[in-house]
Design an enzyme around this catalytic site. Structure first.
Site, PDB file in Angstrom:
ATOM      1  N   ALA A  66      56.760  34.254  51.422  1.00 37.13           N
ATOM      2  CA  ALA A  66      56.616  33.533  50.167  1.00 37.13           C
ATOM      3  C   ALA A  66      55.794  34.406  49.223  1.00 37.13           C
ATOM      4  O   ALA A  66      55.030  35.265  49.668  1.00 37.13           O
ATOM      5  CB  ALA A  66      55.928  32.197  50.409  1.00 37.13           C
ATOM      6  N   GLY A 109      57.636  33.469  55.120  1.00 34.12           N
ATOM      7  CA  GLY A 109      58.853  32.807  54.659  1.00 34.12           C
ATOM      8  C   GLY A 109      60.111  33.628  54.908  1.00 34.12           C
ATOM      9  O   GLY A 109      61.208  33.069  55.031  1.00 34.12           O
ATOM     10  N   GLU A 112      60.995  32.856  58.356  1.00 31.02           N
ATOM     11  CA  GLU A 112      61.454  31.457  58.367  1.00 31.02           C
ATOM     12  C   GLU A 112      62.866  31.338  57.786  1.00 31.02           C
ATOM     13  O   GLU A 112      63.684  30.567  58.287  1.00 31.02           O
ATOM     14  CB  GLU A 112      60.457  30.592  57.594  1.00 31.02           C
ATOM     15  CG  GLU A 112      59.120  30.494  58.334  1.00 31.02           C
ATOM     16  CD  GLU A 112      57.998  29.923  57.494  1.00 31.02           C
ATOM     17  OE1 GLU A 112      57.676  30.522  56.438  1.00 31.02           O
ATOM     18  OE2 GLU A 112      57.444  28.881  57.870  1.00 31.02           O
ATOM     19  N   GLU A 132      50.799  34.140  57.988  1.00 37.40           N
ATOM     20  CA  GLU A 132      50.135  33.214  57.055  1.00 37.40           C
ATOM     21  C   GLU A 132      48.665  33.025  57.372  1.00 37.40           C
ATOM     22  O   GLU A 132      47.836  32.862  56.473  1.00 37.40           O
ATOM     23  CB  GLU A 132      50.849  31.851  57.068  1.00 37.40           C
ATOM     24  CG  GLU A 132      52.196  31.825  56.374  1.00 37.40           C
ATOM     25  CD  GLU A 132      53.362  32.214  57.265  1.00 37.40           C
ATOM     26  OE1 GLU A 132      53.141  32.777  58.367  1.00 37.40           O
ATOM     27  OE2 GLU A 132      54.503  31.950  56.860  1.00 37.40           O
TER      28      GLU A 132
END
Ligand code: CAA
Length: 258
Positions: A66, A109, A112, A132
Site C-alpha cells: 500500500a 498489499g 496480499e 507492515e
C-alpha cells in the site's frame, strides 16, 4: 481505458492483462491504482471475449505494498470512515480466473494482491513479505487471513510478526506460489496459463474456481457436497457433451460456453 494513469490494460486473445504501472514508487498501491485496477478487472469480467485475466507488475516490483506516503497522515476516523481497504472486495469477487505474474517485490498489499489471485506465478527473484509491522501497523488487505490459510499459522506468524521476506523457493515450498520460473519467463508463463484456461469451457472454469474457493470457507462435508452438486450441474451443459465427445472421437473440443 485511455483514462487509466496507474495501470496499462491490454488484451491478448481471450486473456485480459493489467500491468501495474507506477514504477518510480515500485507500484505502491495508492487509492487511484486500486480503483483503476478494480475497474479494469471488472471490465474484463464483463467482457464475453475474455476468459481469464493476468495481473503483472514490473521487473523490480510486482507491488511494494500500500502507498505509505498516502496513508501516513490518515487518522483512525478517516481510515474507518473512508474504509479504503474495502475496495479489494471487488477483486476477490471476480468469478473469472485471475493469475498473478510476480517478479521482484511483492510486499504488504502487493503480497496480499497476489494472494487474492487464483494462481501465482513467480520469478525466481520474487520476494514476498508482510512488513507492515515495521511501519507500526499490520496487514490490512487480507494478509493475516490469506497468508495463514496459504502457508499455515507457523510461517504466517513468522512473516507477519518479524516482517521478514521470503524468496520464491521458500514461497513455493510453503504453498504461497503455484510455479517458479526464470524472470524473463514469468509474464509469458502467466499469459500461457491464462490462455489455456480461457480455451476451456468457461462454465467449467468458473465452477471449478468457485468450488476451490468454497474449500477455504466451509467444512469438508459442506465443501464436498457443494462440489458434487456443481459437478452434477455441469452435465446440463453443451460443453460437457462436446468435451467428452471430442475425447472419444480423438479430436479437439470446441467449447461454446453453454
Ligand atoms: N509506498 C510508497 N512508496 C513506496 C513504497 C510504498 N509501499 N515502496 C517503495 N516506495 C517508493 C520509495 O519511497 C522510493 O521513492 P523515492 O524514490 O521517492 O524515495 C521508491 O519507491 C523506490 O523505493 P526504494 O528507494 O525504497 O527502493 P529500494 O530498492 O531501496 O527498496 C523496498 C525496495 C525494500 C521494497 C523498499 O522500497 C520498501 O521497504 N518499501 C516498503 C515496503 C512496505 O513496507 N510495504 C508495506 C506497505 S503497508 C501495507 O501494504 C499495508 C496493508 O497491508 C494494507
Amino acid at each position: 481505458t485511455d483514462a487509466y494513469e496507474t495501470i496499462l490494460v491490454e488484451t491478448r486473445g481471450a486473456v485480459g492483462l493489467v500491468t501495474l504501472n507506477r514504477p518510480k514508487a515500485l507500484n505502491a498501491l495508492n487509492a487511484q491504482l486500486i480503483r483503476e485496477l478494480c475497474s479494469a478487472l471488472e471490465a474484463f469480467e464483463a467482457d464475453d471475449a475474455i476468459g481469464a485475466m493476468v495481473v503483472a507488475g514490473g521487473e523490480k516490483a510486482f507491488a511494494a505494498g500500500a502507498d505509505v506516503k498516502e496513508m501516513a497522515a490518515k487518522t483512525y476516523a478517516e481510515a474507518y470512515l473512508q474504509d479504503f481497504v474495502s475496495d479489494w472486495k471487488r477483486v476477490s469477487a471476480l468469478r473469472k480466473p485471475l493469475i498473478a505474474a510476480v517478479a521482484g517485490y511483492a510486499l504488504g498489499g502487493g503480497c496480499e494482491l497476489a494472494m487474492m489471485c487464483d494462481i501465482v506465478i513467480a520469478a525466481d527473484d520474487a520476494r514476498f513479505g508482510q512488513p507492515e509491522i515495521t511501519l507500526g501497523i499490520m496487514p490490512g488487505f487480507g494478509g493475516t487471513q490469506r497468508l495463514a490459510r496459504a502457508v499455515g499459522q507457523a510461517k504466517a506468524m513468522d512473516l507477519i510478526l518479524t516482517g521478514r521476506m521470503m524468496d520464491a523457493a521458500e514461497a513455493e515450498g510453503s504453498g504461497l506460489v503455484s510455479r517458479v520460473v526464470a524472470p524473463e519467463r514469468v509474464l509469458d508463463e502467466a499469459l500461457e496459463a491464462a490462455a489455456k484456461i480461457a480455451s476451456f469451457s468457461r462454465i467449467a472454469a468458473l465452477a471449478a474456481k468457485e468450488a476451490v474457493q468454497v474449500a477455504a470457507e466451509s467444512s469438508l462435508t459442506e465443501g464436498v457436497r457443494f462440489e458434487r452438486r456443481t459437478f452434477q450441474a455441469l452435465y446440463a451443459t453443451e460443453d460437457q457433451k462436446e468435451g467428452m465427445a471430442a475425447f472419444v472421437e480423438k479430436r479437439k473440443p470446441v467449447f461454446r460456453n453453454r
